[in-house]
Design a protein around this motif. Structure first.
Motif, PDB file in Angstrom:
ATOM      1  N   PHE A 126      46.493  -8.838  17.294  1.00  0.00           N
ATOM      2  CA  PHE A 126      47.815  -9.669  17.180  1.00  0.00           C
ATOM      3  C   PHE A 126      47.772 -10.597  15.953  1.00  0.00           C
ATOM      4  CE2 PHE A 126      49.293 -13.676  18.226  1.00  0.00           C
ATOM      5  CZ  PHE A 126      50.598 -13.608  18.558  1.00  0.00           C
ATOM      6  N   PHE A 127      46.443 -10.980  15.539  1.00  0.00           N
ATOM      7  CA  PHE A 127      46.536 -11.966  14.683  1.00  0.00           C
ATOM      8  C   PHE A 127      46.537 -11.300  13.227  1.00  0.00           C
ATOM      9  CE2 PHE A 127      44.695 -15.012  17.835  1.00  0.00           C
ATOM     10  CZ  PHE A 127      45.332 -16.050  17.449  1.00  0.00           C
ATOM     11  N   PHE A 128      46.071 -10.195  13.015  1.00  0.00           N
ATOM     12  CA  PHE A 128      46.088  -9.527  12.098  1.00  0.00           C
ATOM     13  C   PHE A 128      47.534  -9.037  11.690  1.00  0.00           C
ATOM     14  CE2 PHE A 128      46.097  -5.116   9.631  1.00  0.00           C
ATOM     15  CZ  PHE A 128      45.130  -5.522   8.689  1.00  0.00           C
ATOM     16  N   ASN A 129      48.191  -8.503  12.734  1.00  0.00           N
ATOM     17  CA  ASN A 129      49.712  -8.244  12.531  1.00  0.00           C
ATOM     18  C   ASN A 129      50.642  -9.317  12.284  1.00  0.00           C
ATOM     19  OD1 ASN A 129      49.129  -5.330  13.251  1.00  0.00           O
ATOM     20  ND2 ASN A 129      49.704  -5.873  15.286  1.00  0.00           N
ATOM     21  N   SER A 130      50.071 -10.351  12.491  1.00  0.00           N
ATOM     22  CA  SER A 130      50.983 -11.563  12.037  1.00  0.00           C
ATOM     23  C   SER A 130      51.132 -11.844  10.579  1.00  0.00           C
ATOM     24  CB  SER A 130      50.463 -12.927  12.896  1.00  0.00           C
ATOM     25  OG  SER A 130      49.204 -13.443  12.025  1.00  0.00           O
ATOM     26  N   TYR A 131      50.223 -11.368   9.764  1.00  0.00           N
ATOM     27  CA  TYR A 131      50.084 -11.618   8.286  1.00  0.00           C
ATOM     28  C   TYR A 131      49.941 -10.282   7.525  1.00  0.00           C
ATOM     29  CZ  TYR A 131      45.018 -11.206   8.637  1.00  0.00           C
ATOM     30  OH  TYR A 131      43.846 -10.594   8.843  1.00  0.00           O
ATOM     31  N   LYS A 132      50.049  -9.175   8.227  1.00  0.00           N
ATOM     32  CA  LYS A 132      49.520  -8.022   7.611  1.00  0.00           C
ATOM     33  C   LYS A 132      50.593  -7.713   6.418  1.00  0.00           C
ATOM     34  CE  LYS A 132      51.496  -4.692  10.821  1.00  0.00           C
ATOM     35  NZ  LYS A 132      51.236  -3.744  11.743  1.00  0.00           N
ATOM     36  N   LYS A 133      51.887  -8.043   6.471  1.00  0.00           N
ATOM     37  CA  LYS A 133      53.034  -7.767   5.815  1.00  0.00           C
ATOM     38  C   LYS A 133      53.250  -8.933   4.664  1.00  0.00           C
ATOM     39  CE  LYS A 133      55.308  -4.123   8.880  1.00  0.00           C
ATOM     40  NZ  LYS A 133      56.434  -3.800   9.425  1.00  0.00           N
ATOM     41  N   LYS A 134      52.638 -10.057   4.811  1.00  0.00           N
ATOM     42  CA  LYS A 134      52.886 -11.229   4.143  1.00  0.00           C
ATOM     43  C   LYS A 134      51.771 -11.209   3.077  1.00  0.00           C
ATOM     44  CE  LYS A 134      55.297 -13.029   8.202  1.00  0.00           C
ATOM     45  NZ  LYS A 134      55.398 -13.824   9.311  1.00  0.00           N
ATOM     46  N   VAL A 135      50.776 -10.360   2.856  1.00  0.00           N
ATOM     47  CA  VAL A 135      49.785 -10.748   1.932  1.00  0.00           C
ATOM     48  C   VAL A 135      49.720  -9.481   1.024  1.00  0.00           C
ATOM     49  CG1 VAL A 135      48.471 -12.362   3.154  1.00  0.00           C
ATOM     50  CG2 VAL A 135      48.105 -10.109   3.442  1.00  0.00           C
ATOM     51  N   SER A 136      48.886  -9.620  -0.179  1.00  0.00           N
ATOM     52  CA  SER A 136      48.520  -8.170  -0.568  1.00  0.00           C
ATOM     53  C   SER A 136      47.091  -7.609   0.137  1.00  0.00           C
ATOM     54  CB  SER A 136      48.448  -8.318  -2.188  1.00  0.00           C
ATOM     55  OG  SER A 136      49.752  -8.587  -2.526  1.00  0.00           O
ATOM     56  N   HIS A 137      46.767  -6.535   0.046  1.00  0.00           N
ATOM     57  CA  HIS A 137      45.530  -5.825   0.684  1.00  0.00           C
ATOM     58  C   HIS A 137      44.880  -5.206  -0.418  1.00  0.00           C
ATOM     59  CE1 HIS A 137      46.895  -6.722   4.696  1.00  0.00           C
ATOM     60  NE2 HIS A 137      48.077  -6.507   4.336  1.00  0.00           N
ATOM     61  N   ILE A 138      43.707  -5.553  -0.759  1.00  0.00           N
ATOM     62  CA  ILE A 138      42.473  -4.840  -1.678  1.00  0.00           C
ATOM     63  C   ILE A 138      41.724  -3.840  -0.595  1.00  0.00           C
ATOM     64  CG2 ILE A 138      40.848  -5.039  -3.343  1.00  0.00           C
ATOM     65  CD1 ILE A 138      42.220  -7.283  -4.268  1.00  0.00           C
ATOM     66  N   ASP A 146      45.639   4.519   3.104  1.00  0.00           N
ATOM     67  CA  ASP A 146      46.148   5.712   3.815  1.00  0.00           C
ATOM     68  C   ASP A 146      46.407   5.196   5.043  1.00  0.00           C
ATOM     69  OD1 ASP A 146      46.654   7.307   1.297  1.00  0.00           O
ATOM     70  OD2 ASP A 146      45.223   8.684   2.085  1.00  0.00           O
ATOM     71  N   TYR A 147      45.287   4.613   5.851  1.00  0.00           N
ATOM     72  CA  TYR A 147      45.370   4.140   7.295  1.00  0.00           C
ATOM     73  C   TYR A 147      46.348   2.840   7.373  1.00  0.00           C
ATOM     74  CZ  TYR A 147      44.310   1.960  11.628  1.00  0.00           C
ATOM     75  OH  TYR A 147      44.366   1.344  12.685  1.00  0.00           O
ATOM     76  N   LEU A 148      46.353   1.954   6.414  1.00  0.00           N
ATOM     77  CA  LEU A 148      47.012   0.673   6.321  1.00  0.00           C
ATOM     78  C   LEU A 148      48.546   1.213   6.149  1.00  0.00           C
ATOM     79  CD1 LEU A 148      45.009  -2.050   4.307  1.00  0.00           C
ATOM     80  CD2 LEU A 148      45.337  -1.675   6.788  1.00  0.00           C
ATOM     81  N   ILE A 149      48.874   2.201   5.462  1.00  0.00           N
ATOM     82  CA  ILE A 149      50.269   2.569   5.444  1.00  0.00           C
ATOM     83  C   ILE A 149      50.807   3.055   6.733  1.00  0.00           C
ATOM     84  CG2 ILE A 149      51.943   4.321   4.345  1.00  0.00           C
ATOM     85  CD1 ILE A 149      50.090   4.158   1.772  1.00  0.00           C
ATOM     86  N   THR A 150      50.014   3.579   7.622  1.00  0.00           N
ATOM     87  CA  THR A 150      50.557   4.032   8.906  1.00  0.00           C
ATOM     88  C   THR A 150      50.543   2.765   9.722  1.00  0.00           C
ATOM     89  OG1 THR A 150      48.227   4.436   9.724  1.00  0.00           O
ATOM     90  CG2 THR A 150      49.074   6.399   8.565  1.00  0.00           C
ATOM     91  N   CYS A 151      50.035   1.791   9.358  1.00  0.00           N
ATOM     92  CA  CYS A 151      50.073   0.529   9.946  1.00  0.00           C
ATOM     93  C   CYS A 151      51.524  -0.334   9.796  1.00  0.00           C
ATOM     94  CB  CYS A 151      48.785  -0.521   9.871  1.00  0.00           C
ATOM     95  SG  CYS A 151      47.204   0.188  10.357  1.00  0.00           S
ATOM     96  N   GLY A 152      52.166   0.403   9.077  1.00  0.00           N
ATOM     97  CA  GLY A 152      53.683  -0.259   8.523  1.00  0.00           C
ATOM     98  C   GLY A 152      53.423  -1.173   7.387  1.00  0.00           C
ATOM     99  N   ILE A 153      52.400  -1.041   6.718  1.00  0.00           N
ATOM    100  CA  ILE A 153      52.189  -2.160   5.529  1.00  0.00           C
ATOM    101  C   ILE A 153      52.862  -1.023   4.272  1.00  0.00           C
ATOM    102  CG2 ILE A 153      50.785  -3.340   3.929  1.00  0.00           C
ATOM    103  CD1 ILE A 153      48.825  -3.467   6.362  1.00  0.00           C
ATOM    104  N   ASP A 154      53.497  -1.956   3.351  1.00  0.00           N
ATOM    105  CA  ASP A 154      54.069  -1.299   2.181  1.00  0.00           C
ATOM    106  C   ASP A 154      53.003  -0.891   1.302  1.00  0.00           C
ATOM    107  OD1 ASP A 154      55.549  -0.561  -0.193  1.00  0.00           O
ATOM    108  OD2 ASP A 154      56.976  -2.251  -0.261  1.00  0.00           O
ATOM    109  N   LYS A 155      53.129   0.364   0.784  1.00  0.00           N
ATOM    110  CA  LYS A 155      52.000   1.040  -0.209  1.00  0.00           C
ATOM    111  C   LYS A 155      51.830   0.262  -1.494  1.00  0.00           C
ATOM    112  CE  LYS A 155      54.849   4.240  -2.524  1.00  0.00           C
ATOM    113  NZ  LYS A 155      55.121   6.045  -2.650  1.00  0.00           N
ATOM    114  N   ASN A 156      52.975  -0.639  -1.864  1.00  0.00           N
ATOM    115  CA  ASN A 156      52.930  -1.389  -3.124  1.00  0.00           C
ATOM    116  C   ASN A 156      52.251  -2.570  -2.962  1.00  0.00           C
ATOM    117  OD1 ASN A 156      54.525   0.517  -4.611  1.00  0.00           O
ATOM    118  ND2 ASN A 156      56.494  -0.168  -3.254  1.00  0.00           N
ATOM    119  N   VAL A 157      51.761  -3.037  -1.714  1.00  0.00           N
ATOM    120  CA  VAL A 157      51.027  -4.252  -1.586  1.00  0.00           C
ATOM    121  C   VAL A 157      49.472  -3.845  -1.311  1.00  0.00           C
ATOM    122  CG1 VAL A 157      52.926  -5.525  -1.296  1.00  0.00           C
ATOM    123  CG2 VAL A 157      51.905  -4.643   0.829  1.00  0.00           C
TER     124      VAL A 157
END
Length: 346
Positions: A126-138, A146-157
């Motif tokens: 729940f907490f991860f989902n609250s910010y997953k699309k509002k930050v960049s991921h390394i 590839d897995y993060l993309i399936t979680c709905g995160i834009d591949k460009n971030v």
């Protein structure tokens, strides 16, 4: 200041990695760090924007300190107004609660370790989902992206930065005579798999009869018949480095919950020209597909024993040496610096 480097958890095992990242980022971009004073030996004092407290011992005290570090780091970000905030490790819940206090125009870059795997917990998801699309991921590997993309995160971030090699493992000072066919020294070792190995040895004496020496770290189990050694307790860095250098192969008997993260054990193994053996977790499957001659996935104790018997009677081949070289090139300082340089140009 263009980049603010912080670590909100300070895992002991990430000490070398933080030193490496701060030093390499400083070559590319104006970098300041909020880290404990004198904690990192090889960091220029001018990179230190302010001394942060060290984490306390104990789960509650450590979390409380991490919360204080996060709030202070957020306050410093509002004061310094950096373009980028690089967070080397973090507590999922604490970061989610404190994210709104960071300078809002900064691009927050989260280096993902076990945070993704923790999302099997409903609360942390729940907490991860609250910010997953509002930050960049390394992340360290393509399959994690590839897995993060399936979680709905834009591949460009989502950016893939290879894990640096362990230069200490490649040092000539650590070259010793091979004393072990295999060592398994990670804190992530699966206790059930270790139990199966001990039970098998008690009933078959395979390692004893075939004179195959293997040493395994456990959280609580012990066993020793001079060839299979299982021990527990604190593992000193010098002991770890020595045993890695004395081994022909490195074993990663990791639990199935170890899915979307990198392992320092894997890096230490391939940095040291040691054959890597692991059970069927995504990381091992991924590396077996990339480097089939130096990374072997096994399914149970019997397949481990079969492979070690083959390994005992064979020397390193030219194909294996080539794969070790490719791994080191892909994880070299030059390669990582180039990726970071391109990242901050975009």
């Amino acid at each position: 200041m263009k980049l603010f480097y912080i670590d909100l958890v300070y895992p002991i095992g990430h000490k070398r990695q933080n030193e490496f990242f701060i030093n390499i980022l400083s070559k590319i971009i104006d970098t300041k760090a909020y880290v404990p004073k004198n904690y990192y030996k090889n960091i220029d004092k001018y990179n230190l924007i302010e001394e942060s407290p060290k984490l306390k011992v104990g789960r509650f005290k450590a979390r409380l300190t991490s919360f204080k570090i996060t709030l202070r780091a957020a306050a410093l970000s509002r004061k310094e107004k950096p373009k980028y905030i690089f967070i080397a490790s973090y507590d999922t819940i604490i970061f989610a609660l404190c994210r709104i206090f960071f300078f809002k125009k900064s691009n927050i870059m989260l280096l993902q370790h076990n945070n993704i795997d923790e999302t099997t917990n409903r609360v942390k998801r729940f907490f991860f989902n609250s910010y997953k699309k509002k930050v960049s991921h390394i992340v360290f590997e393509d399959f994690i992206k590839d897995y993060l993309i399936t979680c709905g995160i834009d591949k460009n971030v989502i950016n893939v930065i290879p894990h640096q090699i362990n230069k200490k493992s490649t040092s000539n000072d650590l070259i010793h005579k091979t004393m072990y066919e295999c060592v398994a020294l990670s804190n992530s070792n699966d206790e059930d798999f270790i139990t199966d190995i001990i039970k098998s040895e008690k009933s078959t004496s395979f390692f004893l009869d075939n004179k195959i020496k293997i040493i395994i770290k456990s959280k609580y189990q012990e066993f020793d018949n001079d060839y299979l050694t299982v021990f527990n307790g604190f593992l000193k860095e010098d002991f770890y480095d020595q045993k890695i250098s004395q081994a022909k192969s490195i074993f990663m008997p990791f639990p199935v919950t170890f899915k979307y993260r990198m392992s320092g054990t894997l890096v230490d193994s391939l940095s040291s020209n040691k054959i890597l053996i692991g059970n069927n977790i995504p990381l091992i499957t991924h590396y077996n597909s990339k480097f089939p001659n130096i990374c072997k996935n096994i399914s149970d104790v019997n397949s481990l024993k079969e492979f070690l018997l083959i390994l005992k009677n064979n020397e390193i081949t030219e194909e294996q040496q080539n794969e070790f070289s490719i791994f080191k090139e892909e994880h070299s300082d030059k390669k990582i610096e180039k990726i970071f340089t391109n990242l901050f140009k975009s």
